[in-house]
Every structure is written in structure tokens, then in C-alpha cells.
Write an enzyme that holds these catalytic residues in place. Structure first.
Site, mmCIF file in Angstrom:
data_model
loop_
_atom_site.group_PDB
_atom_site.id
_atom_site.type_symbol
_atom_site.label_atom_id
_atom_site.label_comp_id
_atom_site.label_asym_id
_atom_site.label_seq_id
_atom_site.Cartn_x
_atom_site.Cartn_y
_atom_site.Cartn_z
ATOM 1 N N CYS A 28 -39.105 -2.069 8.746
ATOM 2 C CA CYS A 28 -37.673 -2.310 8.612
ATOM 3 C C CYS A 28 -36.910 -1.001 8.841
ATOM 4 C CB CYS A 28 -37.360 -2.863 7.231
ATOM 5 S SG CYS A 28 -35.617 -3.263 6.960
ATOM 6 N N ASP B 32 -34.546 0.064 7.179
ATOM 7 C CA ASP B 32 -34.074 0.588 5.894
ATOM 8 C C ASP B 32 -34.497 2.052 5.724
ATOM 9 O OD1 ASP B 32 -34.017 1.173 2.954
ATOM 10 O OD2 ASP B 32 -33.428 -0.930 2.813
ATOM 11 N N ARG C 274 -34.970 3.798 3.264
ATOM 12 C CA ARG C 274 -35.839 4.084 2.110
ATOM 13 C C ARG C 274 -37.305 3.785 2.399
ATOM 14 N NH1 ARG C 274 -32.816 0.069 -1.830
ATOM 15 N NH2 ARG C 274 -33.042 -1.137 0.119
ATOM 16 N N HIS D 201 -40.406 -4.991 3.011
ATOM 17 C CA HIS D 201 -40.194 -4.405 1.688
ATOM 18 C C HIS D 201 -39.392 -5.372 0.833
ATOM 19 C CE1 HIS D 201 -35.881 -3.228 2.196
ATOM 20 N NE2 HIS D 201 -36.215 -3.226 3.473
ATOM 21 N N CYS E 189 -35.192 -6.667 0.738
ATOM 22 C CA CYS E 189 -34.733 -6.376 2.103
ATOM 23 C C CYS E 189 -33.343 -6.969 2.330
ATOM 24 C CB CYS E 189 -35.720 -6.955 3.108
ATOM 25 S SG CYS E 189 -35.238 -6.721 4.829
#
Length: 219
Positions: free
Chosen positions: A50, A52, A54, A106, A109
Site C-alpha cells: 500500500c 500508506d 507508515r 495493512h 487501510c
């Protein structure tokens, strides 16, 4: 970079400063690292994750640069209409000869959560449409869960569906026909709350297993 830009954007200069510090540290600890790295890349893994911020691939598994070939997009999707991800998979399988393709989602999400909402930006809404299909397929199970658990379970389902989608990619199907060719597809999910990576145990390593996985999806 002009001084005016640096003064206006100190956060950008911070990135460059951090890079210099990192290079100095690596050269001190591992002389010759960058020379060896620049010669070629021979990763065993393709990581589809992803976007993202993080969820950084190499850091999660404590691997050096050059060991993981990485593709990231919103909600770690593998769509048959996405030439970007299909090109990445083909290059990784046919040129780099990776042995493992990892789909890493994750919990929590944002892309998955957006699939449960009705008010999204147009392009986002188009991109996450496949996740809505997965939701409808498992709606009875998911709607019985509290919201956070519902999202997290849909995150897991989404990863498993992408593992199955990769089985249909021509480069993967071609590789499986080659005698002795090792290529497995795995589904992982990351928990941002504790930093742990979890294997969803949905690995597929041959066309026979892929066919069974597709049949389970269609049941």
C-alpha cells in the site's frame, strides 16, 4: 537547490541532510556497499504494498536496498486494467527472476475504509471499486462485526483476493510452465499498532493450487 527554496522549505533540506548522514553511516559501517549495489540488482522478492507512508517495505523486514523490488499503490491492488502493476510483475518475473511475490496489506487501510463509504473523490471511488465487490461477497460475515474488526477483516480479504489475481497474470502463468521455475505468491498483512507482520497462509506456488484458490473464490 537555490538558497531561497531551501529557506522556504526547510523540510525538503532535512531530507537531503538525512540522506548525507545515511550515506556517511553506511560507508563507515560497510565500505564498498554502494559500489556493489550499483553493479546490478538481484532481488528474490517482489513486494506489492500500500502507498500508506507508515508501511515501508524494506524497513518492515529489515532488508537492505537491492533485496526487494517494490510496487505500491492505494490499497495494494492488482487490477487487470492497471498496466503499471502488470508491467512491474512482468519485469520482476521475467527479467529479475524473483522467487516470491508478496502482497502486503495493512490493518486500518484507508483505501479499504473508503470502499465502505459513499462519499469519495471520483478517481478514488473508481480505483477501490474491486474492494466493494469483495465486501458484497462477504457482506454477511463482515456486517456482523464491529466497525474496526469489519475493516480489518476486509483488509485481509483484499490481500487474499490480490494473491488470487496475480495467478491470472500472463507472466506468472508462463513462469509456472517452465521446468524447475520457483515462484510463489504470498499474502501478508501488517499491524501498524504493534509493527508486526502476519502471514495470512494463502501462498500459491503452482497452477494447480491457483486453480483451487480461484474455485474457492467462485463458490
Amino acid at each position: 537547490m537555490c538558497q531561497k527554496c531551501c529557506d522556504a522549505h526547510p523540510s525538503i533540506e532535512l531530507l537531503l541532510d538525512n540522506n548525507r548522514d545515511w550515506v556517511d553511516q553506511v560507508n563507515h559501517d560497510r565500505p564498498g556497499f554502494f559500489k556493489n549495489l550499483s553493479s546490478q540488482q538481484k532481488p528474490e522478492y517482489l513486494w506489492i504494498g500500500c502507498s500508506d507512508s507508515r508501511v515501508p517495505a524494506n524497513e518492515l523486514v529489515k532488508m537492505d536496498p537491492g533485496t526487494i523490488f517494490v510496487h505500491r499503490n492505494i490499497a495494494n491492488l492488482v487490477n487487470s486494467s492497471d498496466m503499471n502493476v502488470l508491467s512491474v510483475i512482468q519485469y520482476a518475473v521475467e527479467v529479475l527472476k524473483v522467487k516470491h511475490i508478496i502482497v502486503n496489506g495493512h490493518y486500518g487501510c484507508g483505501g479499504v475504509m473508503a470502499a465502505l463509504e459513499e462519499t469519495n473523490l471520483d478517481l478514488i471511488d473508481h480505483w477501490i471499486r474491486p474492494i466493494r465487490k469483495y465486501y458484497r461477497r462477504a457482506q454477511q460475515e463482515l456486517d456482523a462485526l464491529p466497525y474496526e474488526e469489519k475493516v480489518n477483516r476486509l483488509c485481509e480479504i483484499n490481500v487474499m483476493e490480490q494473491v488470487r489475481n496475480i495467478c491470472h497474470v500472463p507472466a506468472v502463468k508462463k513462469a509456472w510452465k517452465q521446468p524447475g521455475r520457483e515462484l510463489c505468491i504470498h499474502g501478508f498483512i501488517y499491524d501498524i499498532k504493534d509493527g508486526r507482520l502476519h502471514n495470512l497462509d494463502v501462498s500459491i506456488c503452482d497452477p494447480e493450487s491457483a486453480e483451487k484458490a480461484v474455485l474457492r473464490t467462485e463458490d
